[in-house]
Design a protein around this motif. Structure first.
Motif, PDB file in Angstrom:
ATOM      1  N   HIS A 185     -10.365 -11.544   1.507  1.00  9.12           N
ATOM      2  CA  HIS A 185     -10.285 -10.535   0.830  1.00  9.12           C
ATOM      3  C   HIS A 185      -9.625  -9.357   1.376  1.00  9.12           C
ATOM      4  O   HIS A 185      -9.383  -9.078   2.897  1.00  9.12           O
ATOM      5  CB  HIS A 185     -11.637  -9.887   0.748  1.00  9.12           C
ATOM      6  N   SER A 200      -7.446  -4.933   1.376  1.00 11.95           N
ATOM      7  CA  SER A 200      -7.617  -3.747   0.548  1.00 11.95           C
ATOM      8  C   SER A 200      -6.403  -3.156   0.618  1.00 11.95           C
ATOM      9  O   SER A 200      -5.481  -3.292   1.379  1.00 11.95           O
ATOM     10  CB  SER A 200      -8.796  -2.971   1.317  1.00 11.95           C
ATOM     11  N   VAL A 234      -0.744  -3.461   2.038  1.00 13.43           N
ATOM     12  CA  VAL A 234      -2.314  -4.118   1.727  1.00 13.43           C
ATOM     13  C   VAL A 234      -2.792  -4.472   3.111  1.00 13.43           C
ATOM     14  O   VAL A 234      -2.053  -5.204   4.002  1.00 13.43           O
ATOM     15  CB  VAL A 234      -2.104  -5.326   0.928  1.00 13.43           C
ATOM     16  N   ALA A 267       1.466  -9.538  -0.730  1.00 16.48           N
ATOM     17  CA  ALA A 267       0.282  -9.561  -1.106  1.00 16.48           C
ATOM     18  C   ALA A 267       0.088 -10.067  -2.530  1.00 16.48           C
ATOM     19  O   ALA A 267      -0.781 -10.959  -2.954  1.00 16.48           O
ATOM     20  CB  ALA A 267      -0.398  -8.166  -1.156  1.00 16.48           C
ATOM     21  N   SER A 297      -1.852 -13.512  -3.912  1.00  9.67           N
ATOM     22  CA  SER A 297      -2.846 -13.290  -4.812  1.00  9.67           C
ATOM     23  C   SER A 297      -2.451 -14.088  -5.982  1.00  9.67           C
ATOM     24  O   SER A 297      -3.353 -14.649  -6.760  1.00  9.67           O
ATOM     25  CB  SER A 297      -3.040 -11.856  -5.235  1.00  9.67           C
ATOM     26  N   ILE A 341      -8.056  -9.128  -3.552  1.00  4.55           N
ATOM     27  CA  ILE A 341      -7.675  -7.690  -3.123  1.00  4.55           C
ATOM     28  C   ILE A 341      -9.062  -6.746  -3.747  1.00  4.55           C
ATOM     29  O   ILE A 341      -8.942  -6.894  -5.139  1.00  4.55           O
ATOM     30  CB  ILE A 341      -6.359  -7.014  -3.484  1.00  4.55           C
TER      31      ILE A 341
END
Length: 252
Positions: free
Chosen positions: A36, A38, A44, A82, A86, A94
């Motif tokens: 995970h 953020s 990110v 990112a 993802s 995220i």
């Protein structure tokens, strides 16, 4: 222009450890750890364990953030990196500040809000990444990205990449008009030549698809054009004649 390897054994090392395999290992590792990250403005932040940090470094995603805490490592990813992890590799989640995960649509809208031409940049980035090129920021060369055949520790970057958009009438995407002035094109080619890179122009065409959701990306196409500075010394008439004569003699 042939690859400029860093050292006599660099090419052999790259062949023995292909980038496609490294990225696949990274994907498996992040999936197993339920990674995970953020959001932090236009980047990110990803907390990583040492083995993940090593794979991210080998695969050339993000950059490590130096902190005093040696036990907890962090990597800073660009928006393109990112979203690739993802959306394309589906190995990274995220999270919101509240702790819930962004949906793909929410993440898409967020990144577009930070960079209005994010869809075109991401399409160009993913276009190169899926071909197993290493893609890094190119701001120090006045371009959008630089592309490496393998890890930058083994080879110099081969292409300086500019992203253009085709079919835009309003010019509100931030890409309209780039390289339209001869002086801009000339300066860019001169700069690329001075650092031994080929200018690669990637023109992203939406083909009538919008940018409302990431599914529209499947309808986008990318046109590749490499531009080199013409060299009089390399194109002299006597050299061309000599090359033609040598070829004729060789065919006898």
């Amino acid at each position: 222009m042939s690859p400029r390897w860093k050292g006599k054994t660099a090419e052999a090392k790259a062949l023995a450890d292909p980038m496609s395999k490294i990225v696949s290992d990274l994907q498996s590792s992040l999936l197993q750890s339920d990674a995970h990250a953020s959001l932090s403005g236009s980047s990110v932040l990803l907390p990583v364990e040492p083995q993940h940090g090593e794979l991210l470094t080998r695969a050339c995603f993000g950059r490590p953030i130096i902190t005093a805490d040696k036990e907890n490592q962090w990597f800073q990813l660009s928006l393109e990196e990112a979203f690739y992890l993802s959306h394309h590799l589906q190995c990274l989640k995220i999270t919101h500040h509240q702790g819930t995960n962004f949906t793909t649509a929410e993440l898409w809208r967020y990144m577009k809000s930070k960079v209005s031409n994010f869809p075109q940049y991401y399409k160009a980035y993913s276009h190169l990444r899926t071909k197993n090129w290493v893609v890094r920021p190119g701001s120090q060369y006045g371009v959008d990205f630089v592309a490496y055949r393998h890890h930058p520790s083994l080879v110099h970057s081969e292409y300086a990449v500019l992203v253009l958009s085709e079919g835009e009438s309003g010019g509100d995407d931030g890409l309209e008009g780039r390289l339209m002035v001869w002086s801009d094109l000339y300066c860019t080619i001169r700069l690329c030549g001075s650092v031994a890179k080929t200018l690669l122009v990637l023109t992203v065409n939406k083909n009538g698809h919008g940018v409302v959701s990431p599914t529209a990306l499947d309808g986008y196409s990318v046109e590749e054009r490499s531009i080199r500075r013409w060299s009089a010394e390399q194109n002299r008439e006597d050299q061309m004649a000599a090359a033609a004569a040598a070829a004729a003699n060789g065919s006898k």
